[in-house]
Every structure is written in C-alpha cells, then in structure tokens.
Design a protein around this motif. Structure first.
Motif, mmCIF file in Angstrom:
data_model
loop_
_atom_site.group_PDB
_atom_site.id
_atom_site.type_symbol
_atom_site.label_atom_id
_atom_site.label_comp_id
_atom_site.label_asym_id
_atom_site.label_seq_id
_atom_site.Cartn_x
_atom_site.Cartn_y
_atom_site.Cartn_z
ATOM 1 N N LYS A 1 74.059 51.486 70.800
ATOM 2 C CA LYS A 1 73.352 52.469 69.979
ATOM 3 C C LYS A 1 71.896 52.572 70.420
ATOM 4 O O LYS A 1 71.289 51.575 70.821
ATOM 5 C CB LYS A 1 73.414 52.074 68.500
ATOM 6 C CG LYS A 1 74.787 52.217 67.861
ATOM 7 C CD LYS A 1 74.733 51.898 66.372
ATOM 8 C CE LYS A 1 73.892 52.887 65.604
ATOM 9 N NZ LYS A 1 73.946 52.664 64.134
ATOM 10 N N GLY A 2 71.355 53.778 70.316
ATOM 11 C CA GLY A 2 69.976 53.992 70.714
ATOM 12 C C GLY A 2 69.001 53.684 69.595
ATOM 13 O O GLY A 2 69.282 53.910 68.418
ATOM 14 N N TYR B 1 61.194 59.491 68.537
ATOM 15 C CA TYR B 1 59.876 59.621 67.918
ATOM 16 C C TYR B 1 58.879 60.224 68.909
ATOM 17 O O TYR B 1 58.124 61.145 68.563
ATOM 18 C CB TYR B 1 59.376 58.260 67.455
ATOM 19 C CG TYR B 1 57.920 58.263 67.071
ATOM 20 C CD1 TYR B 1 57.507 58.735 65.828
ATOM 21 C CD2 TYR B 1 56.949 57.809 67.970
ATOM 22 C CE1 TYR B 1 56.167 58.759 65.486
ATOM 23 C CE2 TYR B 1 55.613 57.833 67.633
ATOM 24 C CZ TYR B 1 55.217 58.306 66.396
ATOM 25 O OH TYR B 1 53.891 58.337 66.073
ATOM 26 N N LEU B 2 58.875 59.736 70.133
ATOM 27 C CA LEU B 2 57.958 60.261 71.142
ATOM 28 C C LEU B 2 58.230 61.736 71.419
ATOM 29 O O LEU B 2 57.299 62.541 71.548
ATOM 30 C CB LEU B 2 58.094 59.461 72.439
ATOM 31 C CG LEU B 2 57.442 58.082 72.469
ATOM 32 C CD1 LEU B 2 57.813 57.356 73.757
ATOM 33 C CD2 LEU B 2 55.931 58.188 72.341
ATOM 34 N N ALA B 3 59.504 62.085 71.520
ATOM 35 C CA ALA B 3 59.861 63.478 71.801
ATOM 36 C C ALA B 3 59.438 64.397 70.662
ATOM 37 O O ALA B 3 58.879 65.476 70.888
ATOM 38 C CB ALA B 3 61.364 63.592 72.050
ATOM 39 N N HIS C 1 65.596 69.028 64.979
ATOM 40 C CA HIS C 1 65.968 67.979 64.024
ATOM 41 C C HIS C 1 64.906 67.743 62.956
ATOM 42 O O HIS C 1 65.188 67.122 61.929
ATOM 43 C CB HIS C 1 66.254 66.674 64.764
ATOM 44 C CG HIS C 1 67.455 66.747 65.656
ATOM 45 N ND1 HIS C 1 68.733 66.869 65.159
ATOM 46 C CD2 HIS C 1 67.568 66.743 67.009
ATOM 47 C CE1 HIS C 1 69.593 66.929 66.174
ATOM 48 N NE2 HIS C 1 68.913 66.867 67.298
ATOM 49 N N GLY C 2 63.684 68.218 63.195
ATOM 50 C CA GLY C 2 62.630 68.030 62.205
ATOM 51 C C GLY C 2 61.447 67.273 62.771
ATOM 52 O O GLY C 2 61.373 66.998 63.969
ATOM 53 N N ARG D 1 64.563 61.465 63.251
ATOM 54 C CA ARG D 1 64.537 60.524 64.383
ATOM 55 C C ARG D 1 65.937 60.006 64.690
ATOM 56 O O ARG D 1 66.331 59.879 65.849
ATOM 57 C CB ARG D 1 63.586 59.366 64.082
ATOM 58 C CG ARG D 1 62.123 59.765 63.975
ATOM 59 C CD ARG D 1 61.213 58.544 63.999
ATOM 60 N NE ARG D 1 61.419 57.654 62.870
ATOM 61 C CZ ARG D 1 60.779 57.753 61.701
ATOM 62 N NH1 ARG D 1 59.883 58.724 61.518
ATOM 63 N NH2 ARG D 1 61.007 56.879 60.733
ATOM 64 N N ARG D 2 66.700 59.715 63.632
ATOM 65 C CA ARG D 2 68.048 59.192 63.848
ATOM 66 C C ARG D 2 68.962 60.249 64.464
ATOM 67 O O ARG D 2 69.725 59.967 65.402
ATOM 68 C CB ARG D 2 68.634 58.723 62.516
ATOM 69 C CG ARG D 2 70.001 58.054 62.591
ATOM 70 C CD ARG D 2 69.898 56.706 63.264
ATOM 71 N NE ARG D 2 70.341 56.748 64.658
ATOM 72 C CZ ARG D 2 70.103 55.769 65.516
ATOM 73 N NH1 ARG D 2 69.421 54.696 65.153
ATOM 74 N NH2 ARG D 2 70.536 55.863 66.751
ATOM 75 N N ALA D 3 68.886 61.490 63.957
ATOM 76 C CA ALA D 3 69.722 62.567 64.485
ATOM 77 C C ALA D 3 69.356 62.880 65.942
ATOM 78 O O ALA D 3 70.242 63.105 66.777
ATOM 79 C CB ALA D 3 69.565 63.819 63.615
#
Length: 257
Positions: free
Chosen positions: A150-151, A157-159, A204-205, A213-215
């Motif tokens: 899992k990532g 977050y950076l993106a 994603h927001g 961030r999770r999505a």
C-alpha cells in the motif's frame, strides 16, 4: 563546502536546486554508460513532461531504483532524496560516495519519522517549486518479497499541494540486478522501466483533506500496479517495530505518510 554539494544542501529553506559540475558530468557520462552496460528496456518515455514540476512515483524493489529512474528519464534532470550519511563520509570512500550520489541527482536529508519526515516533504516541495522533477517511492521502503504494498500519502500530499502531475513508473528486474543485501549490481540482468501517463490528482480535493490524500494515493498505486504487474500485498510495508513505543504508535489510528 565543496563545489559538488554546495547546491545540494539538505536544509529546508535553502536556495533552489542548481546543477553542480558533478551532477552535470553524471548526466553526460553516467547515464549513457549505464544504458550501454545494462541495456534497459524503456517503455512510455513519451509520457515524461519535457519541463515543469513533475513527480515520478514508482514501486520499490531495490537500492538502485532511485538511480535507475534518473538514468531512464535522462536528459530530464530528476532528483531523489538520499540519507545524509552518503554525503558526510571521510577519506576516499566518503569522497566517492558523495561524488556518486551528487552525480546521480541525490539530495541529502535526515531520514526517519516525525520531524525528519516532515522536513523531507518540505525539501521535496521546495524542489518542485523550482520546476524540477523528483522521484519517490510511495511504498516507503523496499519490498523484500516482490509484492506491491500500500502507498503512503506523502506523494499525494506533494502532488495536491504543488499541483505537479504524477508520472507512475513500473520497475521490473531491479531486484535481480541488485537484490537486498548485495554489495554490487549484477552485469547480466536487464531492467524494464515503464512510464505511465501523467496523473492530474487535483480532482480528489485539497492537500489538507485526508480523504483526498488517500484517494489520490490509491490512484497512484493502481497505476503503478498496472505497469509493474506485481502481486498486491494489501498492507503497508513496515519493518518490525524496534521498541514498545513504536508498537503502540502503529496500533493507534494514524495516516501513513
């Protein structure tokens, strides 16, 4: 401070990354030499943006992964984070380590959790703010069994924070070139590097949203999985807890950056 590392400082707030003569020499000499020796199979290089901030996000199978990506992406300069120990050694061995990692685009940072992890994110954001490219591994640490884990959400977050697109990468065969524990890379194995289409994760927001961030992280890992074709582990890749406090921390709900 020597010329080969003066532009590669690890401290947040430093001046933007500027190529030193060692890094320039590495791009001109090391990248073509490595491609000649290892004859990597590269797919999807047309997906590499020729300019502007970009995040290369790949699976992580070997110590050499972060070195393979800048070589495969050349002539586009790519920077990755490396532990500061590689830049502080003394004598001939220390000089060689410092020179080599500078030549392949490494940026020294203190590795670890807590404040060290936040400082690393800040340093990567500073690099992206200059319009440069960085390479990251969302899994965090190397896969020792070949599965895709899992990532963690730091890449997303950076993106989301910088607006930089993410180019997913599937690395195949780097674990055979340099398995965990090997001192030197094999000269008989070949590597495949697959570049996917750039991902715009802004849908994603905002970066402030844990759900976003999770999505975004899940979208990145899905793209990496399609390229690497690894078996999915379905869990985070974490080394055994070193003490009781770490065991308690992992048991509590928290976001893995």
């Amino acid at each position: 401070m020597t010329d080969d590392v003066q532009a590669q400082s690890a401290e947040p707030g430093d001046a933007p990354v500027r190529p030193s003569w060692v890094y320039t020499l590495g791009r001109v000499v090391l990248a073509p030499l490595a491609r000649t020796v290892y004859r990597p199979k590269m797919e999807g290089r047309e997906n590499i943006p020729p300019k502007g901030a970009v995040i290369f996000a790949s699976n992580h199978l070997s110590f050499i992964d972060s070195i393979v990506i800048p070589i495969a992406a050349a002539p586009r300069p790519v920077h990755f984070l490396a532990k500061s120990d590689y830049f502080t050694g003394r004598g001939l061995k220390g000089w060689f380590s410092r020179t080599f990692f500078t030549a392949v685009g490494a940026i020294p940072v203190d590795r670890g959790a807590g404040q060290a992890a936040l400082d690393a994110l800040d340093r990567q954001r500073e690099i992206l703010d200059t319009g440069a490219a960085v390479a990251l591994h969302p899994e965090g640490t190397r896969s020792r069994d070949g599965r895709l884990y899992k990532g963690r959400t730091g890449v997303a977050y950076l993106a989301l924070e910088t607006g930089a697109p993410v180019v997913p990468i599937g690395l195949i065969g780097t674990d055979r070139v340099m398995p965990v524990g090997a001192k030197m890379p094999s000269l008989t194995e070949r590597v495949t590097v697959r570049f996917g289409e750039p991902l715009d994760l802004s849908v994603h927001g905002p970066a402030s949203s844990g759900k976003a961030r999770r999505a975004a992280t899940d979208e990145i890992m899905t793209a990496i999985h399609a390229l690497s074709e690894q078996e999915l582990a379905g869990v985070y890749n974490e080394l055994p807890a070193s003490n009781t406090l770490e065991k308690i921390r992992r048991a509590l709900p928290h976001e893995r950056r």
